[in-house]
Design an enzyme around this catalytic site. Sequence first.
Site, PDB file in Angstrom:
ATOM      1  N   VAL A  11      -3.537  55.576  23.621  1.00 49.27           N
ATOM      2  CA  VAL A  11      -4.974  55.400  23.852  1.00 49.27           C
ATOM      3  C   VAL A  11      -5.385  53.940  23.676  1.00 49.27           C
ATOM      4  CG1 VAL A  11      -7.262  55.994  22.961  1.00 49.27           C
ATOM      5  CG2 VAL A  11      -5.534  57.783  23.257  1.00 49.27           C
ATOM      6  N   GLU A 154     -12.442  59.223  23.934  1.00 51.49           N
ATOM      7  CA  GLU A 154     -11.672  58.951  25.161  1.00 51.49           C
ATOM      8  C   GLU A 154     -11.385  60.281  25.856  1.00 51.49           C
ATOM      9  OE1 GLU A 154      -8.407  60.043  25.452  1.00 51.49           O
ATOM     10  OE2 GLU A 154      -8.078  60.681  23.378  1.00 51.49           O
ATOM     11  N   PHE A 252      -7.526  72.566  36.199  1.00 50.78           N
ATOM     12  CA  PHE A 252      -7.045  73.166  34.942  1.00 50.78           C
ATOM     13  C   PHE A 252      -6.923  74.680  35.013  1.00 50.78           C
ATOM     14  CE2 PHE A 252      -6.212  69.859  31.819  1.00 50.78           C
ATOM     15  CZ  PHE A 252      -6.464  68.785  32.637  1.00 50.78           C
ATOM     16  N   LEU A 253      -6.595  75.159  36.224  1.00 50.56           N
ATOM     17  CA  LEU A 253      -6.288  76.582  36.388  1.00 50.56           C
ATOM     18  C   LEU A 253      -4.852  76.727  36.894  1.00 50.56           C
ATOM     19  CD1 LEU A 253      -9.515  78.199  37.935  1.00 50.56           C
ATOM     20  CD2 LEU A 253      -8.634  78.416  35.606  1.00 50.56           C
ATOM     21  N   GLY A 256       1.308  78.477  33.889  1.00 48.78           N
ATOM     22  CA  GLY A 256       2.618  77.902  33.608  1.00 48.78           C
ATOM     23  C   GLY A 256       3.080  78.244  32.209  1.00 48.78           C
ATOM     24  N   CYS A 263      -2.735  66.148  22.457  1.00 45.91           N
ATOM     25  CA  CYS A 263      -4.166  66.411  22.269  1.00 45.91           C
ATOM     26  C   CYS A 263      -4.534  67.889  22.208  1.00 45.91           C
ATOM     27  CB  CYS A 263      -4.967  65.723  23.366  1.00 45.91           C
ATOM     28  SG  CYS A 263      -5.016  63.945  23.104  1.00 45.91           S
ATOM     29  N   LYS A 266      -3.427  70.011  19.131  1.00 41.55           N
ATOM     30  CA  LYS A 266      -4.036  69.560  17.877  1.00 41.55           C
ATOM     31  C   LYS A 266      -5.566  69.720  17.897  1.00 41.55           C
ATOM     32  CE  LYS A 266      -4.561  64.580  18.016  1.00 41.55           C
ATOM     33  NZ  LYS A 266      -5.962  64.486  18.309  1.00 41.55           N
ATOM     34  N   LYS A 323       4.215  66.779  30.301  1.00 43.02           N
ATOM     35  CA  LYS A 323       3.614  66.925  31.625  1.00 43.02           C
ATOM     36  C   LYS A 323       4.231  65.856  32.525  1.00 43.02           C
ATOM     37  CE  LYS A 323      -0.357  64.790  32.373  1.00 43.02           C
ATOM     38  NZ  LYS A 323      -1.767  64.363  32.327  1.00 43.02           N
TER      39      LYS A 323
HETATM   40  C1  UDX Z   1      -4.811  58.726  19.978  1.00 41.07           C
HETATM   41  C2  UDX Z   1      -5.912  58.988  18.992  1.00 41.07           C
HETATM   42  O1  UDX Z   1      -6.049  58.044  18.106  1.00 41.07           O
HETATM   43  C3  UDX Z   1      -6.023  60.426  18.618  1.00 41.07           C
HETATM   44  O2  UDX Z   1      -7.002  60.699  17.685  1.00 41.07           O
HETATM   45  C4  UDX Z   1      -6.388  61.078  19.881  1.00 41.07           C
HETATM   46  O3  UDX Z   1      -6.665  62.411  19.698  1.00 41.07           O
HETATM   47  C5  UDX Z   1      -5.253  60.911  20.859  1.00 41.07           C
HETATM   48  O4  UDX Z   1      -5.006  59.596  21.062  1.00 41.07           O
HETATM   49  P1  UDX Z   1      -2.425  58.008  20.495  1.00 41.07           P
HETATM   50  O5  UDX Z   1      -2.885  56.711  21.040  1.00 41.07           O
HETATM   51  O6  UDX Z   1      -1.894  59.013  21.451  1.00 41.07           O
HETATM   52  O7  UDX Z   1      -3.569  58.686  19.595  1.00 41.07           O
HETATM   53  O8  UDX Z   1      -1.384  57.807  19.307  1.00 41.07           O
HETATM   54  P2  UDX Z   1      -0.147  56.848  19.217  1.00 41.07           P
HETATM   55  O9  UDX Z   1       0.452  56.614  20.551  1.00 41.07           O
HETATM   56  O10 UDX Z   1       0.670  57.394  18.094  1.00 41.07           O
HETATM   57  O11 UDX Z   1      -0.778  55.457  18.763  1.00 41.07           O
HETATM   58  C6  UDX Z   1      -1.396  55.179  17.563  1.00 41.07           C
HETATM   59  C7  UDX Z   1      -1.050  53.762  17.135  1.00 41.07           C
HETATM   60  O12 UDX Z   1      -1.774  53.438  15.950  1.00 41.07           O
HETATM   61  C8  UDX Z   1       0.440  53.562  16.842  1.00 41.07           C
HETATM   62  O13 UDX Z   1       0.922  52.500  17.619  1.00 41.07           O
HETATM   63  C9  UDX Z   1       0.447  53.225  15.350  1.00 41.07           C
HETATM   64  O14 UDX Z   1       1.467  52.309  15.004  1.00 41.07           O
HETATM   65  C10 UDX Z   1      -0.937  52.637  15.137  1.00 41.07           C
HETATM   66  N1  UDX Z   1      -1.429  52.671  13.759  1.00 41.07           N
HETATM   67  C11 UDX Z   1      -1.347  53.800  13.025  1.00 41.07           C
HETATM   68  C12 UDX Z   1      -2.028  51.536  13.246  1.00 41.07           C
HETATM   69  O15 UDX Z   1      -2.119  50.504  13.899  1.00 41.07           O
HETATM   70  N2  UDX Z   1      -2.526  51.584  11.985  1.00 41.07           N
HETATM   71  C13 UDX Z   1      -2.443  52.701  11.202  1.00 41.07           C
HETATM   72  O16 UDX Z   1      -2.896  52.692  10.072  1.00 41.07           O
HETATM   73  C14 UDX Z   1      -1.839  53.847  11.762  1.00 41.07           C
HETATM   74  C1  UDX Z   2      -5.834  65.660  27.610  1.00 40.76           C
HETATM   75  C2  UDX Z   2      -7.242  65.658  28.234  1.00 40.76           C
HETATM   76  O1  UDX Z   2      -7.162  66.188  29.573  1.00 40.76           O
HETATM   77  C3  UDX Z   2      -7.830  64.263  28.243  1.00 40.76           C
HETATM   78  O2  UDX Z   2      -9.161  64.299  28.725  1.00 40.76           O
HETATM   79  C4  UDX Z   2      -7.775  63.622  26.849  1.00 40.76           C
HETATM   80  O3  UDX Z   2      -8.784  64.121  26.012  1.00 40.76           O
HETATM   81  C5  UDX Z   2      -6.415  63.763  26.219  1.00 40.76           C
HETATM   82  O4  UDX Z   2      -5.922  65.121  26.301  1.00 40.76           O
HETATM   83  P1  UDX Z   2      -3.362  64.994  28.355  1.00 40.76           P
HETATM   84  O5  UDX Z   2      -2.947  65.783  27.161  1.00 40.76           O
HETATM   85  O6  UDX Z   2      -2.833  63.607  28.524  1.00 40.76           O
HETATM   86  O7  UDX Z   2      -4.959  64.893  28.425  1.00 40.76           O
HETATM   87  O8  UDX Z   2      -2.933  65.801  29.678  1.00 40.76           O
HETATM   88  P2  UDX Z   2      -3.534  67.007  30.530  1.00 40.76           P
HETATM   89  O9  UDX Z   2      -3.422  66.647  31.942  1.00 40.76           O
HETATM   90  O10 UDX Z   2      -4.852  67.428  30.035  1.00 40.76           O
HETATM   91  O11 UDX Z   2      -2.461  68.171  30.245  1.00 40.76           O
HETATM   92  C6  UDX Z   2      -2.299  68.751  28.963  1.00 40.76           C
HETATM   93  C7  UDX Z   2      -1.320  69.898  29.041  1.00 40.76           C
HETATM   94  O12 UDX Z   2      -1.882  70.995  29.753  1.00 40.76           O
HETATM   95  C8  UDX Z   2       0.007  69.586  29.725  1.00 40.76           C
HETATM   96  O13 UDX Z   2       1.060  70.191  29.005  1.00 40.76           O
HETATM   97  C9  UDX Z   2      -0.121  70.235  31.085  1.00 40.76           C
HETATM   98  O14 UDX Z   2       1.129  70.615  31.621  1.00 40.76           O
HETATM   99  C10 UDX Z   2      -0.967  71.453  30.755  1.00 40.76           C
HETATM  100  N1  UDX Z   2      -1.760  71.962  31.893  1.00 40.76           N
HETATM  101  C11 UDX Z   2      -2.742  71.199  32.445  1.00 40.76           C
HETATM  102  C12 UDX Z   2      -1.540  73.253  32.366  1.00 40.76           C
HETATM  103  O15 UDX Z   2      -0.664  73.986  31.855  1.00 40.76           O
HETATM  104  N2  UDX Z   2      -2.320  73.718  33.391  1.00 40.76           N
HETATM  105  C13 UDX Z   2      -3.302  72.974  33.969  1.00 40.76           C
HETATM  106  O16 UDX Z   2      -3.966  73.480  34.878  1.00 40.76           O
HETATM  107  C14 UDX Z   2      -3.517  71.670  33.477  1.00 40.76           C
END
Ligand code: UDX
Ligand code: UDX
Length: 440
Positions: A11, A154, A252-253, A256, A263, A266, A323
């Site tokens: 992110v 986001e 999102f329908l 699978g 995300c 959790k 995915k």
């Molecule tokens: C993010 C969000 O923060 C989470 O809440 C949201 O739901 C999904 O996206 P994401 O970017 O996917 O998480 O996580 P990750 O790729 O693990 O990146 C987090 C980064 O934060 C890592 O690079 C980690 O090293 C860094 N980090 C963690 C810090 O810089 N400081 C800290 O104290 C902990």
């Molecule tokens: C999700 C949210 O879509 C995005 O807005 C943000 O909040 C982060 O979380 P992401 O997890 O990156 O994004 O992927 P997404 O495309 O939403 O797919 C999530 C999971 O659902 C995947 O495992 C995908 O395979 C599954 N999926 C998605 C299905 O099984 N069926 C669908 O129709 C769509």
Amino acid sequence: MNLTIIGSGYVGLTTGTCFAEMGHHVICVDNNREKIRTLQSGSIPIYEPKLEDLIRKNVAVGRLEFSPDIASSIPQSDVIFIAVPTPPNTDGSVDLTYIEKVVREIAEVLKPEMGYKVIVDKSTVPVKTGEKVRQTIKRYAGPDVQFDIVSNPEFLREGCAVDDLLHPDRIVIGSNSERAMNVIKRVYQPIHAPILETDVNSAELIKHAANSFLALKISYINAVAKVCEKTGADVELVAEGIGMDKRISRHFLNAGLGYGGSCFPKDVKAFINISRTLGIPFTLLEEVERINDSQHTHFLDQIRDRLWVLKDKKIAVWGLAFKQNTGDIRESISLKLCEKLRKEGAIVTATDPKAIGTARSRLEELGVTPVEDMYECARDAEVLIIATEWSDYANADLQKLAEIMRNRIIFDGRNILSPANIRAVGFEYHSVGRPFIEEA
Ligand code: UDX
Ligand code: UDX
């Protein structure tokens, strides 16, 4: 504007890069020094389409830089975004320790002479976290520091994160201060998208409510798929038919193996926990989770039914990422399947266009053999499982596959193969909620 992003993961890195692309000066900070060194040396630690080019371009023009140091980045920034992880605790509650630590670090750097700062939470957090952030900054920074708190969730999907950031459906800005609201509106000014202005609590809640609703749509269609399987109806047609109603929409329908990733699993868990804590259990979401957990076990039951005994059978798995278009394996359903297949003694090979590297150590633990080439992965297999919706798999050369597999049996967990092509080559074909095709 001058922006700092704390947390340069999926992110933070994509958001920071897109802000730079929009013309801002951005410092992406991370406490993982190795990650920062990698970024500073011009390498990108994740696979995300379009990201690498944008990073190169914006670093070259001096709008994007990387630093391990919060203290030197904050004084020069108007806005500080927080994008550190918020993982689940074992009881489903959200672990906010990273957020709290970063907020304290920010507070300790802030000084009255630095002027007004806006602290923005991008991480997904339980409703009312913003208030705690505000109190924590006040406590550690002293009374004279000028700041406001904003929640700006986001909505980017991995695999198309850059497009989601530069062309979003909407931008949600939650703040109780007009001054902060205007600052964040200026950050997003180059983007043409509707802006929804809310209070902090509502913005925080929008994120959990949106992701839980999307997860609900997926579980809904997966439950419908089970009815289709029992009745001979085709879930793809049912999804199309209901999705043509604009009130429902086809997005999102896709039935699978269920949703994975960092995300949905959790966030659904967190929303269940938040509502339970508030004394209003959201039991609908408990069912969403239960349906999702049962998708891959039901699929496995069908494979077992077909092969009778899995022990010593060679099974090939196409797809490890949670995915398509990402190398991310967090909460990947494919890896859950691999684990269960191995527990039953199957000989498992697995492949993925982008995730073999990230999955390697997990595959080693499980005793699954990684194979780069998708056809080599399927050589001599009794069954091929498709676990991720990569287009390479949708366009596979089925004739070639038929020649190298031991049995012509495919279990397509993402419904990506065309039944007409399957029939032409004569495979036995099982998918999710679509009629079974017998081997010709
Ligand atoms: C993010 C969000 O923060 C989470 O809440 C949201 O739901 C999904 O996206 P994401 O970017 O996917 O998480 O996580 P990750 O790729 O693990 O990146 C987090 C980064 O934060 C890592 O690079 C980690 O090293 C860094 N980090 C963690 C810090 O810089 N400081 C800290 O104290 C902990
Ligand atoms: C999700 C949210 O879509 C995005 O807005 C943000 O909040 C982060 O979380 P992401 O997890 O990156 O994004 O992927 P997404 O495309 O939403 O797919 C999530 C999971 O659902 C995947 O495992 C995908 O395979 C599954 N999926 C998605 C299905 O099984 N069926 C669908 O129709 C769509």
